[in-house]
Design a protein around this motif. Sequence first.
Motif, PDB file in Angstrom:
ATOM      1  N   GLU A 227       0.821  -1.200   0.000  1.00  0.00           N
ATOM      2  CA  GLU A 227       0.000   0.000   0.000  1.00  0.00           C
ATOM      3  C   GLU A 227       0.865   1.264   0.000  1.00  0.00           C
ATOM      4  O   GLU A 227       1.921   1.308   0.628  1.00  0.00           O
ATOM      5  N   ASN A 228       0.329   2.333  -0.625  1.00  0.00           N
ATOM      6  CA  ASN A 228       1.065   3.601  -0.699  1.00  0.00           C
ATOM      7  C   ASN A 228       1.490   4.142   0.652  1.00  0.00           C
ATOM      8  O   ASN A 228       2.554   4.732   0.767  1.00  0.00           O
ATOM      9  N   SER A 229       0.655   3.956   1.682  1.00  0.00           N
ATOM     10  CA  SER A 229       0.995   4.536   2.984  1.00  0.00           C
ATOM     11  C   SER A 229       2.323   4.000   3.506  1.00  0.00           C
ATOM     12  O   SER A 229       3.117   4.746   4.077  1.00  0.00           O
ATOM     13  N   PHE A 232       5.147   5.503   1.470  1.00  0.00           N
ATOM     14  CA  PHE A 232       5.315   6.912   1.849  1.00  0.00           C
ATOM     15  C   PHE A 232       6.136   7.007   3.139  1.00  0.00           C
ATOM     16  O   PHE A 232       7.104   7.763   3.227  1.00  0.00           O
ATOM     17  N   LEU A 263       3.203   9.411  -4.403  1.00  0.00           N
ATOM     18  CA  LEU A 263       2.468   8.431  -3.587  1.00  0.00           C
ATOM     19  C   LEU A 263       1.263   9.043  -2.883  1.00  0.00           C
ATOM     20  O   LEU A 263       0.510   8.341  -2.223  1.00  0.00           O
TER      21      LEU A 263
END
Lengths: 264, 205
Positions: A227-229, A232, A263
């Motif tokens: 996932e992007n989180s 990031f 992101l």
Amino acid sequence: MHDLQSGPALLTPAQAVANLTHPDLSLRYYAAWWLGKFGRGEAGVVPALVAALEDEEDRTELGGYPLRRNAARALGRLGDRQAVPPLILCLDCPDFYVREAAAQSLGALGDSRAVPHLLPLLNGSQLVPGRPHPAQPVEAVMVALAALGVREAAPQMVLLLEHALPRVRRAAARSLYQLTQDPVYGEHLLQVLAQEPDLKARRTLLLDLGASGYLPAAEAIVAAAVENSFKFMALKSLLETHLQRHPDLSPEGVKVLGLMDRLL
Amino acid sequence: MAETSDIIQAVENADSPAALRTAVAELVAVGSPEAVSALIKALGYNNPEVASLAVEGLVRLGDLAVRPLLEQLDDYNYGARAYSFRALATIGDPQALPLFLKAAREDFAPSVRRAAARGLGCLRWEVLPATQQAPAQDQVFQTLAHLAADPEWGIRYSAVVGIEGLGSAAAHLQPAVHDLLRTMAQQDPDQVVRARAALPLTTTP
């Protein structure tokens, strides 16, 4: 999340300090956590947490010391080096998780007095039958030694690159890169990432890569199937580690910021 | 090449992550308007790789995807919602403006708020009637300035990105944008946010 946010309103530092010896053991445990989060700079907090490192009343069925664990973690967050000698004593506690928390906090406090006490723990990497961890908290010890810049620990860490537990191998590669800046160790983490089938393990790997500060990992972090989180956060930590060495933002650092933008 | 409806069927029948990935990649490749709904559904399969592919496909379809994205927003799955916002942000259609303004302040998921903040900075303003542009831009600035003081670093970071984008689109806001970025570059508690805020200040005079 909501409970954590409403918690502070219910406690003051003085109350939390008092709660560390409250007859209700769960209040003690919560107070130690709370003081680690909100007690920075408040009078009396560090001595009270240091006293909690010797608590004998809060025990698990297996003989663990939950309050000591939380107190050791809190002392790492408060940034007060008074805590260093008592945390060093905790490295001999019979509870693995107290030793682990103490090693983490000693790394965070960045005081070289801990080094001669941390180094011998790297010899305890053998697995303990029936437990999910080695005899000593070698992951936390490696991370602490890397944070303390102890290059003489590198040869032992190289041996741990072959450990039976993947997380130990990862911590070894990450710490070795931090200590030596040898790209071989950064690439080691990237190879593990490319072959890792499990999403949770890939998430942890991204955080390890971030903490390593191996800047060429930035593109692989962005491309990972996670996932992007997490990407990031990993890129942020990559940049933070990089900024410790290069306080003026380098062109490579600017590139990482560009990747973080993508992101969002 | 297979019919779009066959590929959609293959996406729905996929029995492994690998099969799903292949089918969605094919759906992206055909780039047919009929694929929009299936691509939006693919944002919610809790598979980050598949979702990223689907975002790419929706962005490629551009304006065609905007209405369906707005109408099929997932109120329950915040992961899917964040991917929808990322697609909408990249497409930049101002139809998403009210939604971005609200979500940037109020959504409970930080990933959605971050995507909305970035979206506020990359709207295609020229699509709006000239008289509406400046008032809407002022409103966007207010919202982003509010996010610039958020307790969470990631929200402040995305606010910087949004503010930078707004500054290059709205000439009348440039002085205010410059001041806000300069303050953040000096005073933000997080070093990465400070570094990001300083970036546009060093590259533009």
